[in-house]
Design a protein around this motif. Structure first.
Motif, PDB file in Angstrom:
ATOM      1  N   ASN A 115     -28.695 -20.514  -5.825  1.00  0.00           N
ATOM      2  CA  ASN A 115     -29.749 -19.614  -6.290  1.00  0.00           C
ATOM      3  C   ASN A 115     -29.444 -18.202  -5.810  1.00  0.00           C
ATOM      4  O   ASN A 115     -29.094 -17.988  -4.648  1.00  0.00           O
ATOM      5  N   LEU A 116     -29.556 -17.232  -6.720  1.00  0.00           N
ATOM      6  CA  LEU A 116     -29.261 -15.841  -6.401  1.00  0.00           C
ATOM      7  C   LEU A 116     -30.347 -14.961  -7.000  1.00  0.00           C
ATOM      8  O   LEU A 116     -30.679 -15.096  -8.178  1.00  0.00           O
ATOM      9  N   SER A 117     -30.905 -14.084  -6.193  1.00  0.00           N
ATOM     10  CA  SER A 117     -31.949 -13.173  -6.670  1.00  0.00           C
ATOM     11  C   SER A 117     -31.737 -11.791  -6.055  1.00  0.00           C
ATOM     12  O   SER A 117     -31.147 -11.656  -4.973  1.00  0.00           O
ATOM     13  N   PHE A 118     -32.231 -10.756  -6.775  1.00  0.00           N
ATOM     14  CA  PHE A 118     -32.095  -9.377  -6.338  1.00  0.00           C
ATOM     15  C   PHE A 118     -33.455  -8.697  -6.392  1.00  0.00           C
ATOM     16  O   PHE A 118     -34.283  -9.001  -7.248  1.00  0.00           O
ATOM     17  N   ASN A 119     -33.642  -7.757  -5.487  1.00  0.00           N
ATOM     18  CA  ASN A 119     -34.800  -6.871  -5.516  1.00  0.00           C
ATOM     19  C   ASN A 119     -34.324  -5.478  -5.128  1.00  0.00           C
ATOM     20  O   ASN A 119     -33.687  -5.309  -4.083  1.00  0.00           O
TER      21      ASN A 119
ATOM     22  N   SER B  92     -33.292 -12.678 -11.178  1.00  0.00           N
ATOM     23  CA  SER B  92     -32.735 -13.919 -10.653  1.00  0.00           C
ATOM     24  C   SER B  92     -31.683 -14.433 -11.620  1.00  0.00           C
ATOM     25  O   SER B  92     -31.798 -14.243 -12.837  1.00  0.00           O
ATOM     26  N   TYR B  93     -30.652 -15.082 -11.061  1.00  0.00           N
ATOM     27  CA  TYR B  93     -29.524 -15.567 -11.867  1.00  0.00           C
ATOM     28  C   TYR B  93     -29.495 -17.080 -11.836  1.00  0.00           C
ATOM     29  O   TYR B  93     -29.627 -17.709 -10.777  1.00  0.00           O
ATOM     30  N   ASN B  94     -29.320 -17.688 -13.030  1.00  0.00           N
ATOM     31  CA  ASN B  94     -29.262 -19.142 -13.162  1.00  0.00           C
ATOM     32  C   ASN B  94     -27.801 -19.557 -13.250  1.00  0.00           C
ATOM     33  O   ASN B  94     -27.098 -19.221 -14.211  1.00  0.00           O
TER      34      ASN B  94
ATOM     35  N   THR C  12     -26.916 -22.082 -16.394  1.00  0.00           N
ATOM     36  CA  THR C  12     -26.751 -21.488 -17.722  1.00  0.00           C
ATOM     37  C   THR C  12     -25.858 -20.252 -17.705  1.00  0.00           C
ATOM     38  O   THR C  12     -25.516 -19.728 -18.760  1.00  0.00           O
ATOM     39  N   HIS C  13     -25.519 -19.773 -16.479  1.00  0.00           N
ATOM     40  CA  HIS C  13     -24.697 -18.566 -16.313  1.00  0.00           C
ATOM     41  C   HIS C  13     -25.330 -17.361 -17.011  1.00  0.00           C
ATOM     42  O   HIS C  13     -24.646 -16.581 -17.673  1.00  0.00           O
TER      43      HIS C  13
END
Length: 560
Positions: A474-478, A494-496, A499-500
């Motif tokens: 799990n990768l997320s940015f703020n 946020s990156y899935n 599903t890329h």
């Protein structure tokens, strides 16, 4: 006395119909919760009392969970047999310590439209529990600590559910009776622990940089036992029998108080022996930066292994092996990993589903255990100071000098008149000059990155009779940036990894305009593509003087 409250409440209908929630973090919240807490410590006493009230909402199906009132009464640990005026050495019974905790809880879970129609007696769940732990610590042979303890539990309920088999309907019939019921149970335990120290001094030909390596081992052995509270003597469990569709006679034991808020005494005796080994590894090295000439370096801050063995179980007596490790990589970053190791092999039950079988991997070619789950996560925030630290910016030159402030109304005024103002700005001025005469432009920004990686069991491989491993990421940015004091830009995404693609992104821009405030938000990707524009007067008196423009059903927004 302390009082605190956190309220986040909205009906499910409001959340679905309020389109402005698209541009808030609350849009992705499936649950909302509100809590009110009150506590009081009695002066010069070991006693304290606290009360809480909480409401939890599930937006998906408009379910409310209300818990009110909830009381907790506690007594801090005391030594009831300790002499007020001790003479001589401390007696063994003076080391006995007792504490107390009492809890009362009343709760209900129901739909929003049914909540006020529920019965206070039949639908609300309530109960009272008492817990009295008694323990003592004794030193044996100078280096071994022995801690025996006993825990007494008492639960009080107002309802009891009996079950019976109806042969005509071929189903279980439940009958609830309302009265006062008291459930008592206890458990005993004993633990032994000590510390072992090992030292290693490098040989001379290896140099003198490394002075010493110290290894600290902390082994702990504990034993806990409980009797079988499922027997008829205690009266906490009932039995019924029936003949199934295949003509097999079956007997079923069931608990009377499974619905209780504080559970009930367990059925079946237990005798568990637990092992734990904690490790710490440090090195002593030469250091010119330290005043003593030496410094300690943590090689392994903590490495813990734990496992247990249940003597009372008829099979699968060993528990899974639990491990955890803590490494101090830098001053600001620690790596913390926990893992579970599966020690038994797998087989198939009568329905063809994978289950553990009573075969240890250690004696069947599988090692001590197979990694079944582990994971780690970290978060880091980049901002204006990040690269200053990385590139070692010299703050002793221009940064220590206060910038000059130029008043818009009087450009020739001396900046010394404004040196006492916070931030180097004078009243009525918005231009700040550096010592070289150029305007001091600052652009505060921040970027937070959150990443997590987990490993666990996935699908089952029937050929190898093992679960396949599966990684989850799990990768997320703020992010946030203020190019000027009146402009503010922010985003979150946020990156899935499956599903890329970007799973969700929300961008917003706001502008302060003296008496007005303007903001715009938009969701550029995903099923909730939309936008929102808002401009309004700052004054609360004229709060209704505003203009809103947002996307609707006609331009592509889909609610379901």
């Amino acid at each position: 006395m302390q009082f605190s409250a956190s309220v986040n409440f909205a009906t499910s209908g409001y959340s679905r119909s309020n389109i402005t929630d698209y541009y808030r973090n609350s849009f992705t919240e499936n649950t909302k919760s509100s809590t009110v807490n009150w506590s009081y410590n009695f002066p010069n006493s070991k006693w304290s009392i606290s009360a809480t009230a909480s409401v939890s909402q599930r937006s998906a199906d408009s379910t409310l969970t209300v818990s009110f009132p909830n009381f907790t009464i506690t007594m801090a640990q005391v030594s009831p047999f300790k002499r007020k005026k001790a003479v001589g050495a401390e007696k063994w019974y003076e080391k006995i310590k007792i504490s107390y905790s009492g809890r009362f809880q009343n709760s209900l879970t129901a739909k929003e439209n049914e909540f006020f129609h529920k019965s206070l007696v039949k639908d609300w769940r309530n109960g009272f529990s008492h817990t009295v732990p008694i323990s003592a610590t004794f030193n044996v042979l100078k280096y071994i600590n022995i801690t025996p303890s006993i825990t007494l539990n008492d639960r009080m309920y107002t309802s009891k559910i009996k079950q019976s088999w109806d042969p005509n309907a071929s189903a279980v019939v439940r009958d609830t009776t309302y009265s006062f019921y008291n459930l008592f149970d206890f458990s005993v335990s004993m633990s032994l622990s000590t510390k072992l120290y090992g030292f290693y001094k490098p040989l001379k030909f290896m140099g003198d940089k490394l002075q010493m390596v110290r290894h600290v081992l902390t082994p702990t052995i504990s034993f806990s036992a409980t009797p079988d509270f499922g027997t008829k003597f205690w009266g906490y469990y009932g039995n019924y029998s029936y003949t199934d569709a295949q003509g097999v006679y079956r007997e079923v034991q069931y608990p009377y108080f499974q619905h209780g808020l504080y559970g009930q005494p367990q059925s079946g005796k237990s005798g568990v022996l637990s092992f734990q080994l904690a490790n710490n590894l440090e090195a002593k090295v030469k250091s010119e930066s330290d005043s003593t000439g030496y410094k300690k370096i943590s090689i392994i801050e903590n490495l813990t292994l734990s496992q247990s063995y249940n003597f009372a179980a008829d099979s699968l007596r060993w528990s899974n092996l639990q491990t955890s490790i803590l490494l101090r990589l830098t001053k600001s970053f620690n790596l913390n990993l926990s893992a579970t190791w599966d020690v038994y092999k797998y087989g198939l039950n009568e329905y063809g589903n994978p289950v553990h079988i009573n075969k240890l991997r250690l004696f069947n070619g599988g090692g001590w255990g197979r990694l079944s789950s582990t994971g780690t996560s970290f978060s880091y925030t980049f901002n204006n100071d990040t690269f200053k630290k990385l590139f070692g910016r010299n703050k002793g030159k221009d940064d220590d000098k206060k910038p000059k402030v130029r008043d818009r109304n009087n450009p020739n005024a001396s900046s010394n008149e404004n040196e006492d103002n916070k931030g180097g700005q004078a009243q009525g001025s918005d231009i700040v000059l550096r010592p070289d005469g150029y305007m001091d432009w600052k652009c505060p920004w921040s970027l937070t990155v959150n990443y997590s990686l987990n490993y666990g069991y996935g699908s089952f491989d029937y050929d190898k009779m093992e679960y396949k491993g599966k990684f989850t990421q799990n990768l997320s940015f703020n992010g946030n940036i203020r190019p000027t004091k009146n402009w503010n830009l922010s985003f979150s995404a946020s990156y899935n990894f499956d599903t890329h693609k970007i799973a969700y992104m929300n961008c917003s821009v706001s502008r302060e305009m003296h008496c007005f405030v303007m903001s715009a938000s938009f969701v550029p990707v995903g099923p909730y593509k939309s936008y929102n524009f808002h401009i309004a007067v700052k004054s609360s008196i004229l709060s209704d003087f505003k203009y809103d423009k947002h996307s609707s059903y006609n331009n592509g927004v889909q609610w379901y």
